[in-house]
Design an enzyme around this catalytic site. Sequence first.
Site, PDB file in Angstrom:
ATOM      1  CD  GLU A   1      -2.311  -1.360   2.788  1.00 33.67           C
ATOM      2  OE1 GLU A   1      -3.416  -1.900   2.909  1.00 33.67           O
ATOM      3  OE2 GLU A   1      -1.632  -0.999   3.756  1.00 33.67           O
TER       4      GLU A   1
ATOM      5  CG  ASP B   1      -4.573  -4.081   8.801  1.00 40.01           C
ATOM      6  OD1 ASP B   1      -4.787  -5.217   8.341  1.00 40.01           O
ATOM      7  OD2 ASP B   1      -3.435  -3.667   9.060  1.00 40.01           O
TER       8      ASP B   1
HETATM    9  P1  NAD Z   1       2.530 -10.430  13.622  1.00 43.44           P
HETATM   10  O1  NAD Z   1       2.425 -11.374  12.465  1.00 43.44           O
HETATM   11  O2  NAD Z   1       3.874 -10.048  14.115  1.00 43.44           O
HETATM   12  O3  NAD Z   1       1.715 -11.017  14.878  1.00 43.44           O
HETATM   13  C1  NAD Z   1       0.406 -11.491  14.777  1.00 43.44           C
HETATM   14  C2  NAD Z   1       0.190 -12.502  15.912  1.00 43.44           C
HETATM   15  O4  NAD Z   1      -1.209 -12.899  15.885  1.00 43.44           O
HETATM   16  C3  NAD Z   1       1.000 -13.773  15.785  1.00 43.44           C
HETATM   17  O5  NAD Z   1       1.783 -13.962  16.945  1.00 43.44           O
HETATM   18  C4  NAD Z   1      -0.055 -14.884  15.614  1.00 43.44           C
HETATM   19  O6  NAD Z   1       0.311 -16.107  16.224  1.00 43.44           O
HETATM   20  C5  NAD Z   1      -1.248 -14.255  16.306  1.00 43.44           C
HETATM   21  N1  NAD Z   1      -2.561 -14.819  15.933  1.00 43.44           N
HETATM   22  C6  NAD Z   1      -3.005 -15.136  14.701  1.00 43.44           C
HETATM   23  N2  NAD Z   1      -4.271 -15.626  14.791  1.00 43.44           N
HETATM   24  C7  NAD Z   1      -4.607 -15.597  16.101  1.00 43.44           C
HETATM   25  C8  NAD Z   1      -5.786 -15.967  16.838  1.00 43.44           C
HETATM   26  N3  NAD Z   1      -6.829 -16.476  16.213  1.00 43.44           N
HETATM   27  N4  NAD Z   1      -5.798 -15.769  18.182  1.00 43.44           N
HETATM   28  C9  NAD Z   1      -4.706 -15.253  18.827  1.00 43.44           C
HETATM   29  N5  NAD Z   1      -3.556 -14.903  18.185  1.00 43.44           N
HETATM   30  C10 NAD Z   1      -3.522 -15.064  16.847  1.00 43.44           C
HETATM   31  O7  NAD Z   1       1.687  -9.143  13.192  1.00 43.44           O
HETATM   32  P2  NAD Z   1       1.793  -7.669  13.787  1.00 43.44           P
HETATM   33  O8  NAD Z   1       2.837  -6.885  13.103  1.00 43.44           O
HETATM   34  O9  NAD Z   1       1.777  -7.742  15.283  1.00 43.44           O
HETATM   35  O10 NAD Z   1       0.390  -7.103  13.294  1.00 43.44           O
HETATM   36  C11 NAD Z   1      -0.830  -7.611  13.810  1.00 43.44           C
HETATM   37  C12 NAD Z   1      -1.950  -7.152  12.919  1.00 43.44           C
HETATM   38  O11 NAD Z   1      -2.099  -5.724  13.049  1.00 43.44           O
HETATM   39  C13 NAD Z   1      -1.714  -7.410  11.434  1.00 43.44           C
HETATM   40  O12 NAD Z   1      -2.932  -7.873  10.868  1.00 43.44           O
HETATM   41  C14 NAD Z   1      -1.368  -6.054  10.861  1.00 43.44           C
HETATM   42  O13 NAD Z   1      -1.737  -5.926   9.507  1.00 43.44           O
HETATM   43  C15 NAD Z   1      -2.194  -5.158  11.755  1.00 43.44           C
HETATM   44  N6  NAD Z   1      -1.702  -3.785  11.863  1.00 43.44           N
HETATM   45  C16 NAD Z   1      -2.631  -2.817  11.924  1.00 43.44           C
HETATM   46  C17 NAD Z   1      -2.227  -1.502  12.046  1.00 43.44           C
HETATM   47  C18 NAD Z   1      -3.260  -0.414  12.158  1.00 43.44           C
HETATM   48  O14 NAD Z   1      -2.926   0.754  12.070  1.00 43.44           O
HETATM   49  N7  NAD Z   1      -4.496  -0.758  12.410  1.00 43.44           N
HETATM   50  C19 NAD Z   1      -0.867  -1.183  12.086  1.00 43.44           C
HETATM   51  C20 NAD Z   1       0.074  -2.210  12.069  1.00 43.44           C
HETATM   52  C21 NAD Z   1      -0.360  -3.522  11.954  1.00 43.44           C
END
Ligand code: NAD
Length: 332
Positions: A47, A218
């Site tokens: 993006e 997101d």
């Molecule tokens: P990451 O991959 O480092 O961590 C995600 C974690 O979620 C992993 O440890 C995984 O095991 C866990 N997980 C997956 N499914 C699960 C479930 N059903 N129950 C419990 N845990 C579960 O990702 P990240 O960098 O921490 O990002 C997390 C999310 O936040 C991503 O989807 C990312 O796109 C989103 N994000 C959003 C914003 C925003 O501004 N809203 C900003 C950054 C990241």
Amino acid sequence: MMRLVHAVGIERLLVELSDVIEDDFRRWDLFDKTPRIASHSKEAVIELMPTSDGEIYSFKYVNGHPKNMAQGLQTVTAFGLLAEVSTGYPVLLTEMTLLTALRTAATSAMVARHLAPKDARTMAIIGNGAQAEFQALAFKAVCGITHVQLYDIDPMATAKTARNLSHFGLKVTACASSQAAIEGAGIITTCTADKQFATILTDNMIGAGIHINAVGGDCPGKTELHYDVLSRADTFVEYTPQTRIEGEIQQMPPEFPVTEMWKVVSGQATGRRDARQITLFDSVGFAIEDFSALRYVRGKLAGTGLYQDLDMIADPDEPRDLFGMLQRSRKI
Ligand code: NAD
């Protein structure tokens, strides 16, 4: 970026950044706004997130690749640029993987300052990946959270987060289920990564008065909350046209009511009305937060020496003699 965070101190930085983001939300009308420009592939997205307040222009390049983790790669990586509108010249090019985690957490905490129950001291964090510690520390520094209850489907992720948070004066509890993690929590943060319509929180898990900070859903086809949770909560968003495409509310009809947070921070809309209200921040991450973060970093860098002067743009002695500069460079 890492040296800058250490120089400022991470909790102070999160507090200052949340204030800068809130200031820019108050100036909402000044900004160019557009849903981010997304290039979707089967299981991921790349993006661009541009905006400008008329004086400064910024964009962020960011990816979201939930499957990366299986290959030992990060889910989210980013870099960003600030330019002066008056000349169009870029003035800052910086990494934004760390900065995105910081600005996402600072935004969540800024929003919770307006929406969460004032006496909330315990927060559940479901999904203990890259974002988790930043969320915990922002809520500690900005909202006064003293206790975090962690859950992840991968116990190693929870152990990592608990270990990383062990020296920050927070009480940290590792939980064996999401149900256990939300027990007694006034705030629930969901930050899981899976490109599907997941159900991290169901309706029966959410009691009256809770604030939900839903960070993980997101992008189109990627949500964390059951439809029924949305039906019971008052939903707050960053920029409605983008959130309708990417947020939890993509599950709801287009007329589903939401309140944009800039209206709450500028006193034009009510945030939390009463103690029984369920509030939901349907966070997707908006370009103005990146703009705020870049503007904050630029201000902090001045005089620190923590940056390099790079030749980002060609600089001919005579602006129209670009070719002459190229020719002369053969002799250098
Ligand atoms: P990451 O991959 O480092 O961590 C995600 C974690 O979620 C992993 O440890 C995984 O095991 C866990 N997980 C997956 N499914 C699960 C479930 N059903 N129950 C419990 N845990 C579960 O990702 P990240 O960098 O921490 O990002 C997390 C999310 O936040 C991503 O989807 C990312 O796109 C989103 N994000 C959003 C914003 C925003 O501004 N809203 C900003 C950054 C990241």
